[in-house]
Write a protein that holds these residues in place. Structure first.
Motif, PDB file in Angstrom:
ATOM      1  N   GLU A   1      -5.023   0.693  10.162  1.00  0.00           N
ATOM      2  CA  GLU A   1      -5.262   0.136   8.825  1.00  0.00           C
ATOM      3  C   GLU A   1      -5.192  -1.386   8.855  1.00  0.00           C
ATOM      4  O   GLU A   1      -5.997  -2.066   8.205  1.00  0.00           O
ATOM      5  CB  GLU A   1      -4.232   0.668   7.836  1.00  0.00           C
ATOM      6  CG  GLU A   1      -4.478   2.089   7.382  1.00  0.00           C
ATOM      7  CD  GLU A   1      -3.397   2.535   6.420  1.00  0.00           C
ATOM      8  OE1 GLU A   1      -3.713   2.772   5.242  1.00  0.00           O
ATOM      9  OE2 GLU A   1      -2.233   2.642   6.851  1.00  0.00           O
TER      10      GLU A   1
ATOM     11  N   GLU B   1       0.841  10.314  -1.924  1.00  0.00           N
ATOM     12  CA  GLU B   1       0.496   8.933  -2.269  1.00  0.00           C
ATOM     13  C   GLU B   1      -0.671   8.440  -1.437  1.00  0.00           C
ATOM     14  O   GLU B   1      -1.643   7.864  -1.961  1.00  0.00           O
ATOM     15  CB  GLU B   1       1.704   8.028  -2.043  1.00  0.00           C
ATOM     16  CG  GLU B   1       1.375   6.549  -2.050  1.00  0.00           C
ATOM     17  CD  GLU B   1       2.296   5.746  -1.140  1.00  0.00           C
ATOM     18  OE1 GLU B   1       2.093   4.530  -1.053  1.00  0.00           O
ATOM     19  OE2 GLU B   1       3.200   6.327  -0.527  1.00  0.00           O
ATOM     20  N   ASP B   2      -0.602   8.671  -0.142  1.00  0.00           N
ATOM     21  CA  ASP B   2      -1.656   8.190   0.741  1.00  0.00           C
ATOM     22  C   ASP B   2      -2.993   8.869   0.462  1.00  0.00           C
ATOM     23  O   ASP B   2      -4.054   8.240   0.506  1.00  0.00           O
ATOM     24  CB  ASP B   2      -1.255   8.408   2.204  1.00  0.00           C
ATOM     25  CG  ASP B   2      -0.350   7.297   2.719  1.00  0.00           C
ATOM     26  OD1 ASP B   2      -0.148   6.322   1.977  1.00  0.00           O
ATOM     27  OD2 ASP B   2       0.154   7.417   3.842  1.00  0.00           O
TER      28      ASP B   2
ATOM     29  N   SER C   1       6.291  -0.304  -2.706  1.00  0.00           N
ATOM     30  CA  SER C   1       5.502  -0.356  -3.943  1.00  0.00           C
ATOM     31  C   SER C   1       5.655  -1.694  -4.637  1.00  0.00           C
ATOM     32  O   SER C   1       4.682  -2.272  -5.138  1.00  0.00           O
ATOM     33  CB  SER C   1       5.933   0.777  -4.879  1.00  0.00           C
ATOM     34  OG  SER C   1       5.681   2.034  -4.300  1.00  0.00           O
TER      35      SER C   1
ATOM     36  N   SER D   1      -5.046  -0.923  -6.321  1.00  0.00           N
ATOM     37  CA  SER D   1      -3.825  -1.053  -5.511  1.00  0.00           C
ATOM     38  C   SER D   1      -2.595  -1.076  -6.419  1.00  0.00           C
ATOM     39  O   SER D   1      -1.583  -0.426  -6.139  1.00  0.00           O
ATOM     40  CB  SER D   1      -3.864  -2.341  -4.681  1.00  0.00           C
ATOM     41  OG  SER D   1      -4.920  -2.324  -3.769  1.00  0.00           O
TER      42      SER D   1
ATOM     43  N   GLY E   1      -4.390   7.393  -2.649  1.00  0.00           N
ATOM     44  CA  GLY E   1      -4.853   6.040  -2.365  1.00  0.00           C
ATOM     45  C   GLY E   1      -6.190   6.031  -1.642  1.00  0.00           C
ATOM     46  O   GLY E   1      -7.099   5.267  -1.979  1.00  0.00           O
ATOM     47  N   TRP E   2      -6.323   6.916  -0.645  1.00  0.00           N
ATOM     48  CA  TRP E   2      -7.567   6.937   0.120  1.00  0.00           C
ATOM     49  C   TRP E   2      -8.722   7.569  -0.640  1.00  0.00           C
ATOM     50  O   TRP E   2      -9.894   7.236  -0.395  1.00  0.00           O
ATOM     51  CB  TRP E   2      -7.339   7.633   1.457  1.00  0.00           C
ATOM     52  CG  TRP E   2      -6.621   6.746   2.424  1.00  0.00           C
ATOM     53  CD1 TRP E   2      -5.339   6.851   2.837  1.00  0.00           C
ATOM     54  CD2 TRP E   2      -7.158   5.589   3.060  1.00  0.00           C
ATOM     55  NE1 TRP E   2      -5.023   5.820   3.693  1.00  0.00           N
ATOM     56  CE2 TRP E   2      -6.121   5.048   3.850  1.00  0.00           C
ATOM     57  CE3 TRP E   2      -8.392   4.956   3.038  1.00  0.00           C
ATOM     58  CZ2 TRP E   2      -6.294   3.897   4.613  1.00  0.00           C
ATOM     59  CZ3 TRP E   2      -8.578   3.806   3.797  1.00  0.00           C
ATOM     60  CH2 TRP E   2      -7.530   3.291   4.567  1.00  0.00           C
TER      61      TRP E   2
ATOM     62  N   VAL F   1       3.587  -4.273  -2.780  1.00  0.00           N
ATOM     63  CA  VAL F   1       2.156  -4.154  -3.080  1.00  0.00           C
ATOM     64  C   VAL F   1       1.842  -4.781  -4.438  1.00  0.00           C
ATOM     65  O   VAL F   1       0.837  -5.485  -4.603  1.00  0.00           O
ATOM     66  CB  VAL F   1       1.722  -2.669  -3.052  1.00  0.00           C
ATOM     67  CG1 VAL F   1       0.307  -2.502  -3.610  1.00  0.00           C
ATOM     68  CG2 VAL F   1       1.787  -2.129  -1.635  1.00  0.00           C
TER      69      VAL F   1
ATOM     70  N   HIS G   1       2.563  -0.877   3.769  1.00  0.00           N
ATOM     71  CA  HIS G   1       3.336   0.224   3.193  1.00  0.00           C
ATOM     72  C   HIS G   1       3.596   1.312   4.238  1.00  0.00           C
ATOM     73  O   HIS G   1       4.719   1.801   4.405  1.00  0.00           O
ATOM     74  CB  HIS G   1       2.549   0.794   2.011  1.00  0.00           C
ATOM     75  CG  HIS G   1       3.399   1.518   1.024  1.00  0.00           C
ATOM     76  ND1 HIS G   1       2.983   1.851  -0.235  1.00  0.00           N
ATOM     77  CD2 HIS G   1       4.673   1.990   1.099  1.00  0.00           C
ATOM     78  CE1 HIS G   1       3.939   2.480  -0.890  1.00  0.00           C
ATOM     79  NE2 HIS G   1       4.976   2.574  -0.083  1.00  0.00           N
ATOM     80  N   ASP G   2       2.533   1.700   4.964  1.00  0.00           N
ATOM     81  CA  ASP G   2       2.666   2.769   5.957  1.00  0.00           C
ATOM     82  C   ASP G   2       3.541   2.358   7.136  1.00  0.00           C
ATOM     83  O   ASP G   2       4.262   3.195   7.700  1.00  0.00           O
ATOM     84  CB  ASP G   2       1.286   3.189   6.463  1.00  0.00           C
ATOM     85  CG  ASP G   2       0.592   4.147   5.511  1.00  0.00           C
ATOM     86  OD1 ASP G   2       1.239   4.587   4.546  1.00  0.00           O
ATOM     87  OD2 ASP G   2      -0.593   4.459   5.731  1.00  0.00           O
TER      88      ASP G   2
ATOM     89  N   ASP H   1      -1.873  -1.004   2.063  1.00  0.00           N
ATOM     90  CA  ASP H   1      -1.462   0.318   2.523  1.00  0.00           C
ATOM     91  C   ASP H   1      -0.971   0.277   3.960  1.00  0.00           C
ATOM     92  O   ASP H   1      -0.094   1.058   4.347  1.00  0.00           O
ATOM     93  CB  ASP H   1      -2.631   1.302   2.388  1.00  0.00           C
ATOM     94  CG  ASP H   1      -2.168   2.749   2.404  1.00  0.00           C
ATOM     95  OD1 ASP H   1      -1.413   3.139   1.497  1.00  0.00           O
ATOM     96  OD2 ASP H   1      -2.540   3.489   3.342  1.00  0.00           O
TER      97      ASP H   1
END
Length: 276
Positions: A21, A145-146, A88, A173, A149-150, A91, A39-40, A36
């Motif tokens: 990412e 969540e992911d 979060s 976002s 988001g994707w 972001v 975050h990941d 992301d």
């Protein structure tokens, strides 16, 4: 496959994809993908550390930990939810300024990456949903969540092919971060209540007391405490008063059966007789 092995696999998937990412986020100039990635990466670290707790939680009770190690799983859940909250907030902070100066993104690259990411996260979420611990629940929330988001990245990549609404990249976002912040804070508080030994959700303590008092050999409830070890396994301490000494054994048996209906597995019962 043991729970902790699933969590380690999820950790490796998360870390590997976070690195991808970061690379593609820079290439595609997408603040959503870069956010992301950060975050990941944080989540992968949290998952890996908390997996150590999950591994320890499977150990049997010892002389030092007489109730077992199940609360190590709860520590893992608290750690991951804390990272989700922090991520979060990060972001949100990073994307508010980008609402004022949105950048053009590579929509074709976003589309391909979104397809791959959704597939990876569906596999990871499916692994977590097979478990029942608080830790697995919070990890399942992370992968949900992911996926959300994707899905948004996928939709945006299609929109950007026909429009120049690049402000949607930081805007969505913020929406995803706000949603996960709300869910993670609620989950964090649920875990805190378990640590503070609050009565488990789904157990109406007043109703339990009334049902116990309705059992014929029992005259009164002197003490009734119910708490949870890890959100799954519940415990209780009960002090009953019965009329006759010969009623004690039957009263204990009936109380055990009643509490078992409420999911209470470990019960300590003391009985007193009002007639000596």
């Amino acid at each position: 496959m043991p729970v902790y092995k699933n969590i380690w696999i999820a950790c490796c998937l998360n870390l590997a994809f976070a690195l991808l990412e970061a690379v593609f986020g820079v290439m595609f100039r997408s603040s959503l993908i870069l956010a992301d990635a950060v975050h990941d990466a944080g989540d992968a670290l949290a998952i890996g550390l908390s997996a150590l707790f999950e591994t320890r939680a499977t150990k049997k009770a010892t002389h030092r930990y007489t109730l077992g190690y199940k609360r190590y799983s709860l520590l893992g859940a608290l750690l991951v939810s804390s990272i989700l909250i922090t991520g979060s907030l990060f972001v949100i902070r990073e994307n508010i300024p980008k609402l004022l100066a949105p950048e053009k993104v590579d929509h074709k690259g976003m589309f391909v990456l979104a397809i791959v990411a959704i597939a990876v996260n569906l596999v990871a979420k499916g692994m977590m949903e097979k478990g029942h611990s608080q830790h697995e629940k919070i990890l399942s929330l992370h992968f949900l969540e992911d996926i959300l988001g994707w899905l948004l990245v996928l939709v945006l990549s299609v929109l950007f092919q026909w429009t120049d609404w690049y402000i949607l990249d930081p805007l969505f976002s913020l929406l995803i971060a706000g949603f996960i912040l709300y869910k993670a804070v609620r989950q964090f508080w649920d875990n805190i209540e378990i640590v503070l030994e609050a009565t488990p959700k789904g157990v109406d303590i007043e109703k339990v007391a009334q049902e116990l008092e309705a059992v014929p050999p029992i005259e009164a409830i002197v003490q009734l405490q119910v708490w949870s070890l890890d959100g799954v396994e519940h415990c209780a301490m009960v002090h009953l008063q019965v009329r006759k000494v010969e009623d004690m054994a039957e009263s204990k048996r009936l109380a055990h059966a009643l509490l078992k209906n409420y999911g209470v597995g470990q019960v300590t019962i003391e009985c007193d007789s009002s007639v000596r």
